[in-house]
Motif scaffolding. Structure first.
Motif, mmCIF file in Angstrom:
data_model
loop_
_atom_site.group_PDB
_atom_site.id
_atom_site.type_symbol
_atom_site.label_atom_id
_atom_site.label_comp_id
_atom_site.label_asym_id
_atom_site.label_seq_id
_atom_site.Cartn_x
_atom_site.Cartn_y
_atom_site.Cartn_z
ATOM 1 N N ALA A 191 0.865 -1.185 0.000
ATOM 2 C CA ALA A 191 0.000 0.000 0.000
ATOM 3 C C ALA A 191 0.894 1.226 0.000
ATOM 4 N N ARG A 192 0.633 2.133 -0.921
ATOM 5 C CA ARG A 192 1.467 3.326 -1.050
ATOM 6 C C ARG A 192 0.663 4.568 -0.692
ATOM 7 N N PHE A 193 1.234 5.388 0.215
ATOM 8 C CA PHE A 193 0.613 6.641 0.618
ATOM 9 C C PHE A 193 1.135 7.785 -0.236
ATOM 10 N N ASN A 194 0.295 8.786 -0.467
ATOM 11 C CA ASN A 194 0.720 10.010 -1.154
ATOM 12 C C ASN A 194 1.196 10.993 -0.087
ATOM 13 N N HIS A 195 2.495 11.225 -0.026
ATOM 14 C CA HIS A 195 3.097 12.061 1.013
ATOM 15 C C HIS A 195 2.947 13.555 0.730
ATOM 16 N N LEU A 196 2.463 13.904 -0.456
ATOM 17 C CA LEU A 196 2.395 15.325 -0.818
ATOM 18 C C LEU A 196 1.214 16.051 -0.185
ATOM 19 N N VAL A 219 -8.936 9.225 -0.548
ATOM 20 C CA VAL A 219 -9.231 8.786 -1.913
ATOM 21 C C VAL A 219 -8.388 7.542 -2.188
ATOM 22 N N LEU A 220 -9.045 6.403 -2.168
ATOM 23 C CA LEU A 220 -8.399 5.098 -2.329
ATOM 24 C C LEU A 220 -8.792 4.534 -3.691
ATOM 25 N N MET A 221 -7.815 4.345 -4.567
ATOM 26 C CA MET A 221 -8.097 3.890 -5.927
ATOM 27 C C MET A 221 -8.178 2.368 -5.978
ATOM 28 N N LYS A 222 -9.220 1.871 -6.638
ATOM 29 C CA LYS A 222 -9.475 0.429 -6.728
ATOM 30 C C LYS A 222 -9.531 -0.006 -8.194
ATOM 31 N N PRO A 223 -8.615 -0.887 -8.647
ATOM 32 C CA PRO A 223 -8.668 -1.376 -10.026
ATOM 33 C C PRO A 223 -9.775 -2.422 -10.187
ATOM 34 N N THR A 224 -10.501 -2.334 -11.274
ATOM 35 C CA THR A 224 -11.626 -3.243 -11.505
ATOM 36 C C THR A 224 -11.266 -4.433 -12.385
ATOM 37 N N ASP A 225 -10.100 -4.399 -13.024
ATOM 38 C CA ASP A 225 -9.791 -5.412 -14.043
ATOM 39 C C ASP A 225 -8.463 -6.121 -13.812
ATOM 40 N N LEU A 270 -5.793 3.846 -13.472
ATOM 41 C CA LEU A 270 -5.120 4.035 -12.198
ATOM 42 C C LEU A 270 -3.638 4.338 -12.402
ATOM 43 N N VAL A 271 -3.007 3.618 -13.324
ATOM 44 C CA VAL A 271 -1.585 3.828 -13.613
ATOM 45 C C VAL A 271 -1.339 5.271 -14.064
ATOM 46 N N GLY A 272 -2.237 5.792 -14.896
ATOM 47 C CA GLY A 272 -2.096 7.172 -15.336
ATOM 48 C C GLY A 272 -2.368 8.169 -14.223
ATOM 49 N N ARG A 273 -3.375 7.893 -13.412
ATOM 50 C CA ARG A 273 -3.774 8.835 -12.365
ATOM 51 C C ARG A 273 -2.745 8.905 -11.236
ATOM 52 N N GLY A 280 -8.521 15.544 -8.741
ATOM 53 C CA GLY A 280 -8.152 14.453 -9.642
ATOM 54 C C GLY A 280 -6.947 13.664 -9.214
ATOM 55 N N GLY A 281 -6.385 13.979 -8.043
ATOM 56 C CA GLY A 281 -5.253 13.228 -7.542
ATOM 57 C C GLY A 281 -5.692 12.036 -6.707
#
Length: 528
Positions: free
Chosen positions: A287-292, A370-376, A408-411, A421-422
């Motif tokens: 799990a990676r956190f956004n430190h910004l 904001v936790l991103m979840k891949p569907t595929d 997700l990879v792009g975002r 959008g982050g």
């Protein structure tokens, strides 16, 4: 002119007869593969996504590689030397290396490729901190001049996974490192069939008949890349796990790159199928956190999340098959050269009550995560749901947002605020080779916005320790520094390791030639 029914039947029979008379290789020397995800980005330097890396291994070659025992061995390089002060490295390329467009591979191509890679990759960026200059005194030779000695030149040039220092023609490698390339001209064992590429549908690779394979047997990303099929087709459209297994059983596809864990027992029991062991060390969930951005710009908030993330719930929910997963409190992967659990108590010996106490003491203001979840992407699809549940139990508010993996990879590359959008968090999986070294592990790059990987951790102490590791040449000193780095990474909660697992590859028994590797390699395979 119209044809009679009798004429049509006669023509059809003639075509069928002619097809049957063709040699076997012309009929069915096509290897049909179901990859683990869609291929959307053709630039393996721009992204760390494994689909782009796998595409890279098909069409590009490397200077060195890493074998199944983590030893560095030459690939495009024929010979090399190191000066007595360890500051000048001279490399000579193998004779006869040629790009797909017929042009020879030169030292200038190598230099341009390394320069671009060094701007995007964690280990490449680290190496470039020592490089004063590079030159090519002759077409088959290149040199690297270091400002001071460092202990990982060959390890960097031979790293096996994202981002791999693939060698491209200079005209392509000169592209801005932060702009994607779309020209897949390489010198590797396969040629990308761009006119047949349809994202979300299929990708096609043809055998490079001019490729000069090494004589050694394949091992990891090293050795002879001999191609025994005429064509490899990636079926990018077949995303349903049950449909994949059905297609494999019927012979409509030959390989499933990542078998859904729910179907492991079915394939294991099928006499016509196999589960070849192609990965020695397995993978690690992370799990990676956004430190910004707040709240994860606050170390105490990150610590609370880390404490909430007990590994067993993630592994049990995502993998489920006990023989395929194992908890491990090492950010560098257990049973690897730098594997250690020192400093991991905040996660490995924590509990939900402790996480709740840490969050309350952090001053968390209720910002939704904001936790991103891949569907595929079946191999990590359930992880975000577990993360959301644990975060909520700890006291976080969570905004779980679903999207396909390529989106997700792009975002995740965006530094925008989450409300614009982050993002705050995503979960992923790494092969052991990507994270077992303090330099190569992208989550350990703590130079803030200058960091090469998404999340942009910032910590001067961790950066200083990592710099000391880069300069170390003694193995005992490296191991001691790795432990100090490990302790500091847990202290500042760079990320959360979520345990280790094996991702089973499934294939028909008619496919032979599998070997222990560190990616998804399709050379050396035969279709019988």
């Amino acid at each position: 002119m119209s044809l009679t029914r009798r004429t049509v039947i006669a023509l059809s029979l003639a075509v069928a007869s002619a097809w049957a008379a063709l040699p076997a290789f012309a009929q069915d020397q096509v290897l049909r593969v179901v990859p683990h995800s869609n291929l959307a980005i053709l630039d393996p330097i721009w992204t760390t996504a494994y689909m782009s890396r796998n595409h890279g291994y098909m069409v590009y070659d490397t200077l060195f590689g890493t074998d199944e025992n983590a030893k560095i061995k030459p690939q495009m390089v024929d010979s090399w030397s190191e000066s007595g002060d360890h500051r000048l490295w001279t490399f000579k390329l193998r004779p006869g290396l040629e790009f797909h467009d017929g042009k020879p591979v030169t030292g200038e191509d190598v230099i341009a490729s390394l320069q671009r890679w060094g701007k995007r990759d964690a280990m490449g960026s680290a190496l470039m901190q020592f490089v004063q200059r590079m030159d090519s005194p002759s077409p088959d030779t290149f040199r690297i001049f270091l400002g001071e000695a460092c202990g990982f030149v060959l390890e960097a040039l031979g790293k096996p996974s994202s981002n791999v220092p693939f060698i491209m023609p200079k005209r392509i490698a000169d592209t801005d490192a932060f702009k994607q390339i779309d020209d897949a001209t390489g010198s590797g064992p396969f040629i990308f069939k761009k006119d047949e590429f349809k994202p979300g549908d299929k990708a096609v690779y043809l055998k490079n008949t001019k490729y000069l394979a090494r004589k050694e047997p394949p091992s990891g990303s090293t050795g002879g890349k001999n191609v025994y099929v005429d064509r490899v087709e990636w079926n990018l459209a077949l995303r349903d796990a049950q449909a994949q297994v059905s297609a494999l059983q019927k012979g409509e596809v030959d390989i499933i790159e990542q078998l859904g864990f729910d179907h492991y027992a079915t394939v294991k029991a099928d006499a016509g199928l196999q589960l070849p062991k192609v990965d020695k060390f397995g993978l690690q969930y992370m799990a990676r956190f956004n430190h910004l951005h707040k709240p994860f710009d606050n170390v105490r908030v990150r610590q609370a999340a880390l404490a909430a993330f007990s590994q067993e719930p993630f592994l049990r929910a995502q993998v489920g098959v006990k023989e395929l997963y194992r908890p491990c409190a090492s950010m560098f992967v257990c049973n690897t050269p730098f594997g250690t659990t020192v400093g991991s108590d905040i996660q490995s010996k924590s509990n939900m009550k402790k996480a709740q106490e840490l969050l309350k003491a952090s001053g968390y203001d209720g910002t939704p995560i904001v936790l991103m979840k891949p569907t595929d992407l079946a191999s990590i699809q359930k992880l975000p749901d577990v993360a959301a549940q644990l975060l909520r139990q700890a006291g976080f508010k969570v905004d779980l947002q679903a999207m396909d993996w390529q989106t997700l990879v792009g975002r995740r590359a965006k530094k925008d605020a989450p409300e614009k959008g982050g993002w705050h968090m995503f979960l992923t999986a790494w092969q052991a080779f990507d994270v077992w070294n303090p330099i190569g592990n992208p989550a350990m790059d703590s130079r803030g916005e200058k960091s090469t990987w998404f999340g942009w951790a910032s910590d001067d102490k961790l950066a200083s320790l990592r710099n000391d590791f880069m300069r170390a040449t003694d193995e005992a000193a490296k191991k001691k520094l790795a432990e100090q780095i490990h302790v500091r990474a847990f202290e500042i909660a760079t990320h959360a390791p979520l345990g280790e697992f094996d991702a089973p590859l499934a294939a028909r028994k008619t496919i032979t030639g599998f070997f222990v590797t560190n990616g998804n390699m399709y050379w050396n395979l035969k279709k019988n």
